[in-house]
Structures are given as C-alpha cells and as structure tokens.
Scaffold this motif. Sequence first.
Motif, PDB file in Angstrom:
ATOM      1  N   PHE A 310       0.941  -1.354  -0.173  1.00 13.53           N
ATOM      2  CA  PHE A 310       0.006   0.096  -0.087  1.00 13.53           C
ATOM      3  C   PHE A 310       1.006   1.353  -0.092  1.00 13.53           C
ATOM      4  O   PHE A 310       0.553   2.159  -0.992  1.00 13.53           O
ATOM      5  CB  PHE A 310      -0.988   0.030   1.205  1.00 13.53           C
ATOM      6  CG  PHE A 310      -1.704   1.201   1.307  1.00 13.53           C
ATOM      7  CD1 PHE A 310      -2.517   1.794   0.390  1.00 13.53           C
ATOM      8  CD2 PHE A 310      -1.985   1.911   2.554  1.00 13.53           C
ATOM      9  CE1 PHE A 310      -3.316   2.898   0.501  1.00 13.53           C
ATOM     10  CE2 PHE A 310      -2.703   2.912   2.800  1.00 13.53           C
ATOM     11  CZ  PHE A 310      -3.461   3.478   1.646  1.00 13.53           C
ATOM     12  N   GLN A 311       1.757   1.031   0.761  1.00 12.59           N
ATOM     13  CA  GLN A 311       2.867   2.488   0.792  1.00 12.59           C
ATOM     14  C   GLN A 311       3.445   2.652  -0.425  1.00 12.59           C
ATOM     15  O   GLN A 311       3.646   3.907  -0.797  1.00 12.59           O
ATOM     16  CB  GLN A 311       3.726   2.071   2.094  1.00 12.59           C
ATOM     17  CG  GLN A 311       3.213   2.172   3.187  1.00 12.59           C
ATOM     18  CD  GLN A 311       2.834   3.410   3.545  1.00 12.59           C
ATOM     19  OE1 GLN A 311       3.278   4.581   3.452  1.00 12.59           O
ATOM     20  NE2 GLN A 311       1.473   3.456   4.096  1.00 12.59           N
ATOM     21  N   LYS A 312       3.897   1.537  -1.075  1.00 16.47           N
ATOM     22  CA  LYS A 312       4.550   1.596  -2.288  1.00 16.47           C
ATOM     23  C   LYS A 312       3.705   2.136  -3.759  1.00 16.47           C
ATOM     24  O   LYS A 312       4.121   2.931  -4.317  1.00 16.47           O
ATOM     25  CB  LYS A 312       5.275   0.378  -2.762  1.00 16.47           C
ATOM     26  CG  LYS A 312       6.206   0.385  -4.036  1.00 16.47           C
ATOM     27  CD  LYS A 312       6.773  -1.030  -4.040  1.00 16.47           C
ATOM     28  CE  LYS A 312       7.673  -0.868  -5.389  1.00 16.47           C
ATOM     29  NZ  LYS A 312       8.594  -2.051  -5.675  1.00 16.47           N
ATOM     30  N   HIS A 313       2.442   1.467  -3.546  1.00 12.11           N
ATOM     31  CA  HIS A 313       1.673   1.801  -4.987  1.00 12.11           C
ATOM     32  C   HIS A 313       0.415   2.384  -4.657  1.00 12.11           C
ATOM     33  O   HIS A 313      -0.361   2.638  -5.729  1.00 12.11           O
ATOM     34  CB  HIS A 313       1.235   0.319  -5.373  1.00 12.11           C
ATOM     35  CG  HIS A 313       2.424  -0.441  -5.805  1.00 12.11           C
ATOM     36  ND1 HIS A 313       3.074  -0.292  -7.017  1.00 12.11           N
ATOM     37  CD2 HIS A 313       2.933  -1.556  -5.137  1.00 12.11           C
ATOM     38  CE1 HIS A 313       4.179  -1.168  -7.188  1.00 12.11           C
ATOM     39  NE2 HIS A 313       3.984  -1.835  -6.068  1.00 12.11           N
ATOM     40  N   ASP A 314       0.245   2.924  -3.397  1.00 16.48           N
ATOM     41  CA  ASP A 314      -1.155   3.771  -3.153  1.00 16.48           C
ATOM     42  C   ASP A 314      -2.237   2.875  -3.551  1.00 16.48           C
ATOM     43  O   ASP A 314      -3.202   3.623  -4.272  1.00 16.48           O
ATOM     44  CB  ASP A 314      -0.986   5.044  -3.555  1.00 16.48           C
ATOM     45  CG  ASP A 314      -2.234   6.156  -3.212  1.00 16.48           C
ATOM     46  OD1 ASP A 314      -2.534   5.975  -1.949  1.00 16.48           O
ATOM     47  OD2 ASP A 314      -2.595   6.653  -4.021  1.00 16.48           O
ATOM     48  N   PHE A 315      -2.345   1.602  -3.353  1.00 19.98           N
ATOM     49  CA  PHE A 315      -3.268   0.689  -3.946  1.00 19.98           C
ATOM     50  C   PHE A 315      -3.859  -0.194  -2.803  1.00 19.98           C
ATOM     51  O   PHE A 315      -2.825  -0.811  -1.968  1.00 19.98           O
ATOM     52  CB  PHE A 315      -2.877   0.060  -4.975  1.00 19.98           C
ATOM     53  CG  PHE A 315      -3.727  -0.998  -5.577  1.00 19.98           C
ATOM     54  CD1 PHE A 315      -5.006  -0.685  -6.277  1.00 19.98           C
ATOM     55  CD2 PHE A 315      -3.589  -2.315  -4.970  1.00 19.98           C
ATOM     56  CE1 PHE A 315      -5.724  -1.653  -6.463  1.00 19.98           C
ATOM     57  CE2 PHE A 315      -4.387  -3.267  -5.315  1.00 19.98           C
ATOM     58  CZ  PHE A 315      -5.781  -2.985  -6.163  1.00 19.98           C
ATOM     59  N   ILE A 316      -4.827  -0.452  -2.493  1.00 21.00           N
ATOM     60  CA  ILE A 316      -5.283  -1.256  -1.872  1.00 21.00           C
ATOM     61  C   ILE A 316      -6.806  -2.025  -2.001  1.00 21.00           C
ATOM     62  O   ILE A 316      -7.616  -1.109  -2.279  1.00 21.00           O
ATOM     63  CB  ILE A 316      -5.254  -1.035  -0.255  1.00 21.00           C
ATOM     64  CG1 ILE A 316      -5.900  -2.103   0.869  1.00 21.00           C
ATOM     65  CG2 ILE A 316      -6.329   0.234   0.015  1.00 21.00           C
ATOM     66  CD1 ILE A 316      -5.756  -1.863   2.297  1.00 21.00           C
ATOM     67  N   LEU A 317      -7.030  -3.377  -2.007  1.00 26.77           N
ATOM     68  CA  LEU A 317      -8.189  -3.591  -2.274  1.00 26.77           C
ATOM     69  C   LEU A 317      -9.298  -3.712  -1.062  1.00 26.77           C
ATOM     70  O   LEU A 317      -8.748  -3.935   0.084  1.00 26.77           O
ATOM     71  CB  LEU A 317      -8.119  -5.334  -2.854  1.00 26.77           C
ATOM     72  CG  LEU A 317      -7.573  -5.582  -4.274  1.00 26.77           C
ATOM     73  CD1 LEU A 317      -7.448  -7.048  -4.180  1.00 26.77           C
ATOM     74  CD2 LEU A 317      -8.410  -5.138  -5.332  1.00 26.77           C
ATOM     75  N   PRO A 318     -10.435  -3.489  -1.187  1.00 27.74           N
ATOM     76  CA  PRO A 318     -11.444  -3.207  -0.134  1.00 27.74           C
ATOM     77  C   PRO A 318     -11.505  -4.520   0.646  1.00 27.74           C
ATOM     78  O   PRO A 318     -11.572  -4.415   2.041  1.00 27.74           O
ATOM     79  CB  PRO A 318     -12.899  -3.222  -0.808  1.00 27.74           C
ATOM     80  CG  PRO A 318     -12.474  -2.569  -2.159  1.00 27.74           C
ATOM     81  CD  PRO A 318     -11.337  -3.011  -2.612  1.00 27.74           C
ATOM     82  N   GLU A 319     -11.192  -5.729   0.364  1.00 29.43           N
ATOM     83  CA  GLU A 319     -11.229  -6.983   1.029  1.00 29.43           C
ATOM     84  C   GLU A 319     -10.308  -6.874   2.168  1.00 29.43           C
ATOM     85  O   GLU A 319      -9.835  -7.685   3.074  1.00 29.43           O
ATOM     86  CB  GLU A 319     -11.240  -8.134   0.280  1.00 29.43           C
ATOM     87  CG  GLU A 319     -10.108  -8.533  -0.567  1.00 29.43           C
ATOM     88  CD  GLU A 319     -10.404  -9.929  -1.229  1.00 29.43           C
ATOM     89  OE1 GLU A 319     -10.275 -10.770  -0.702  1.00 29.43           O
ATOM     90  OE2 GLU A 319     -10.251  -9.744  -2.498  1.00 29.43           O
ATOM     91  N   LEU A 320      -9.293  -6.173   1.568  1.00 30.47           N
ATOM     92  CA  LEU A 320      -7.863  -6.149   2.816  1.00 30.47           C
ATOM     93  C   LEU A 320      -7.980  -5.021   3.783  1.00 30.47           C
ATOM     94  O   LEU A 320      -7.021  -4.886   4.708  1.00 30.47           O
ATOM     95  CB  LEU A 320      -6.674  -5.801   1.977  1.00 30.47           C
ATOM     96  CG  LEU A 320      -6.347  -6.872   0.549  1.00 30.47           C
ATOM     97  CD1 LEU A 320      -5.234  -6.351  -0.107  1.00 30.47           C
ATOM     98  CD2 LEU A 320      -6.420  -8.004   1.086  1.00 30.47           C
ATOM     99  N   ARG A 321      -8.951  -4.227   3.804  1.00 36.99           N
ATOM    100  CA  ARG A 321      -9.177  -3.022   4.936  1.00 36.99           C
ATOM    101  C   ARG A 321      -9.041  -3.766   6.162  1.00 36.99           C
ATOM    102  O   ARG A 321      -8.456  -3.202   6.967  1.00 36.99           O
ATOM    103  CB  ARG A 321     -10.496  -2.453   4.729  1.00 36.99           C
ATOM    104  CG  ARG A 321     -10.693  -1.299   5.533  1.00 36.99           C
ATOM    105  CD  ARG A 321     -12.135  -0.645   5.390  1.00 36.99           C
ATOM    106  NE  ARG A 321     -12.311   0.585   6.271  1.00 36.99           N
ATOM    107  CZ  ARG A 321     -12.621   0.339   7.598  1.00 36.99           C
ATOM    108  NH1 ARG A 321     -12.722  -0.819   8.158  1.00 36.99           N
ATOM    109  NH2 ARG A 321     -12.515   1.633   8.087  1.00 36.99           N
TER     110      ARG A 321
END
Length: 575
Positions: A310-321
């Motif tokens: 997340f830090q590297k790509h500014d990306f996260i899937l909702p299921e990982l919240r």
Amino acid sequence: MFLTIRYRHYIFILLIFLNRPLFAQKERYSDYYLIKRQYENLPENDSTALPLVKEYIDKAKTEKSYSKLVEGYKDGILYSACRNDKLNFSDSAIWAAKLAKDDNLIGRAYLTKGTVYYFNFKKYKLALDEFLIAYEYSKKNDDPYYKNKVAYLLGVVKSYIGHYDEALVLLKQTNTFFRTESGKVMHPNLRYGNIRGYYNSLHQMAVCYRNLGRPKSTDSLTNIGLSLTIGDKDFRQEYGYFLKEKGIHQFSAGDYRNSINSLKNAIASMASVNDFAWVTVCYSYIGKSYMEMGDMNNAMGYFQKVDSVFQKHDFILPELRKNYELLIDHYKRKGEYKKELYYTKELLKADRVIGRDFVYLSSKIHREYDTNALLEGKSRLEKRIAAGIWIIWVLASLAVILGIIMFFRLRTEKKISEKYKLLEQKILTGRNLDGKDERTKADHKLDIERKKVDELLHRLKDFEEKLAFLESGLTLHKLAAKFGTNYRYLSHVVNEYRGINFNKYLTELRIGYITDKLYNDKKYLHYKIEILAEECGIASRNNFSELFRDINGIRPTDFIKKRLEDIAEAENASE
C-alpha cells in the motif's frame, strides 16, 4: 489475468490483433526496422531503449506516418520504467491514432491506455472508462479475437469494482470463445494467446463467484484451472492464480496449514509479473491463517506486508481493509501505542483510497472502526505519545470521562425507570393502552349518514375486539374494502371518533397489544424484536422499535429489560 502478463507478451499479441505480421517482409530492411531491431530484444521497462524509441517516433512524426507513430508510442509504453511516462505515451498513442483517422488504431490505443491504468496503476475505474471507449470502437472491428479481448478486460475491471454479475456475463462469453478457439489449428503464438485468454477468463469467473458467495462454482472452476495448468511452465502465472483461489477456499474450510502452503506457492508462481494486487490478497489470507493458528507474530508480519505494498503503490483492495483493524487491535492489546497510531493513520488513508477507487464496494464494507472513531483514536494516541510524562493527567482525564459516561448512563437509567413506571401504570389501569380514544362525541358533523357512521363504528369495535388489526400489510384501503365502504368515509370516522388518523390509530392498537403481551405473558419477553414486530403486524424491526418508543416513551429492549428485572425481584422476594 492475461493482461497482467509481461508487457512483451501483450505487445506481441496486440500486433497479431492488428494483423500486422511481426516480421513483415516489406519492412525487413526499412529504416523503421533498422531502428527497432536495436532495441526490440531488450527486456520490458528497460529505459535504455528510450533514445532509440524517440528516434523511431521522431522519424514517424517527420514523415507523418501516423500508424508508425502509434507503434512508436506503444514501444515507449513497453520500455518506460516509470508508470507516469507509460501513461503519457498512451495519451500520445491516442493522439496519433486520431490523426491517422483509423477507428481500429483509435480503439486499440484506448485499450492500451486502459491497460496502463489497469496493470500499472490498479486504477480500475479509470481503466473501465478507457475500456468502454475501446469497446465501442471494437464493434466496428471484424476481428473476434480482439472483440473478446476487450470484453475480457471489461469483465475483469467490472469484477474488481464489485459489479460481479455484469462481469460474469462478459467473462462467460470470453471463456467460451477462447476455449473454442484454443482447440483450433492456428499459429502457435495465436493459440497461446487463446489458451491464456481461456485460463484467465476461468480464473476471473472463479473470483466473481467467490465474491457472490457461490463457493461450489468457485471450487469447480478452480479445480479445472489447476488440472489444466499444473506443471506447465508456459502458464505458471495462471497456475498461481488458481492456486490462490484454492488457498482461499482452504482458509474458509479451516484448513489453515494447507492454505498457507497453497498461498505461498501461488505467490512464487506469480513472481514473474508484478501483480501486487493478488499478491497482497495472498499475504492477507496467509496472515489470517497464522492468526487462526495462534501465531500472532507471523500473522502481523504478513499484514504488514500488505501495508508495505500500500505504501509503495497507493493501492489497496477493499477486502484487505480488515487487516488494518486487526493490526490496530493487536497493538492496542499489547499497549504499543506508536504502532497503534501508525496503523490508525494508515487505515484512515486506506479508507480514502478505497472511497476513491472502489466507490460501489466502499458502501458495502463492514467497518469495525468508522472514520470518526479512527480520527478520535488517532487524536488520542498522538496526545498520549506526545505527553507521555503526563500520564497521570491522562488517567485523570479518562477517569473524568468515565465519570461523565457513568453519570449520563445513570441518568439515562433513571429516565428509563421513570418511563417504565408510567407505562406500567397505564397497563395496570387499562388507560388508552389499545390506542382507542374512549371519548364519545354526540355532535360530530360529518357528511355521512348517521346510520353509516354507526355501522362503521360498530365494525371498528368488532375490528378491535377480534384483534384484526394484527394482520400484516393492513392499509386504510384494504380495511375499507373489508368493511364494504368508501375509504374516505372510514378515514373521516376514525379521525372524528378516535381522534387520530388511521395510521396512528392502527399503530397504537398494535403497540398497545404487544405491550400488554410483554407485560402479562413472560414468554414474550424472550422473543426477538423481529418476532415481536411480526406478532403485532409490523413488518420492520427498526420501524417497530421506533413506533414502540414514540407511543410508550421507552424502547422495547429497555421495557423488556425492566420487566425481567421486576419479575426476578418478585420471584426472589417470594422465596
């Protein structure tokens, strides 16, 4: 996904789509060929190729050869190491394709830009916008392979943003097409693309079924995919995707050790591409498996790997919240306030990204920590860390807060007790509990015959005594029909002789009935709120609770609690 393959495969297959032979005889010794052969064997993202790519582009610009210019810009996408440069090249490819006035080139240029958003940025909403444009252009294209390529990408992006049913329609279409095509005799490279399309359609369908809560369909497709790809070096990446789904299934079945093994092997199989989206999903389920096994150190380590991506790509899937909630709870229990604060901030940031990139899914996520709670927690932790030496003051503040909470809680309890006693008196004296206005009026002036009024009053009395008001879904129109009268007459009579409108009249009858049952029949005290609502003809739990409070001045849960206390107290006194 067969657009998450290495870009070299993607460009190679795209050239096939364009019906442009990879080593066309007429270009073998052209200036363009002589430039391209100096860099075409370099690995993707190798920016040392870019000076030669620029030479190729400049030549195409000078000669106004717009089809070559599009090709040059696509080479720029392939060899740029920076994803923002890839995006700029894709915009230029669209510009050049429009100059060429070639719908085929324009559609493919939009497809390429969507691929950059999808693969390099994981910005699925932006990718979807580009793919939709490409889809419209694909309708003018006679190449069924290309049409299904676009349909597949649309299906993939729709599945990522939560439109699983829409995605399945497209993916079933592409699955059938690529499976059929892969069985035909054709050039090995084109057959390879068809097989890859079939496998990846199969995988994405499995993902959709999993998110739709259809595990049997997911398992069936996963097992098919594993049987087709196991041991095949050409499809090691696809094998990794199916293995991922198997690992998720094993986790759901409580087979945590095998789940960990499958997911780790899946990550290894996906190592040839930078598909960090699915890698983070694997990390998450590995972490949750360790957590179920009681190995908190390993669990938190894998959750932290999700955060690193997340830090590297500014990306996260909702299921990982949920990972962040688990991290916050873990470090809160351990009293490690700095880490608790860090992951609180990360969760706030993750919520902003999810709200931006996954609008549809964002509203469906169950949040243990909402934004306000996170902000309050963040503020509390920052103050605690910054003012560690004033811990006594912090504890004193907490004591005050707890005191206030207790004060308000006691005051609330007192109010509830007072309202309960008032309601109890009404029940015992029978005053207005059934909602009827006992007053009579001899001088009502209605534009209705007196005989008709008396008849309706008689029917209303019978309606009340026989508890007919408990019928679910009852309305003024329905009751008027039962009485064989005009609904306006019935409404006027209720208003005049009961002193309230029909809806209020019906509600008071129902709430009065169920309140009496709760007070006098102990078994009702053990019913769920939903059952109590059904018993008195009210369809919704929430609606029932609100109506009960409006009429009785106390929530049904509070009334039940107080009544149980009274009964217990009376039983203890009799012993």
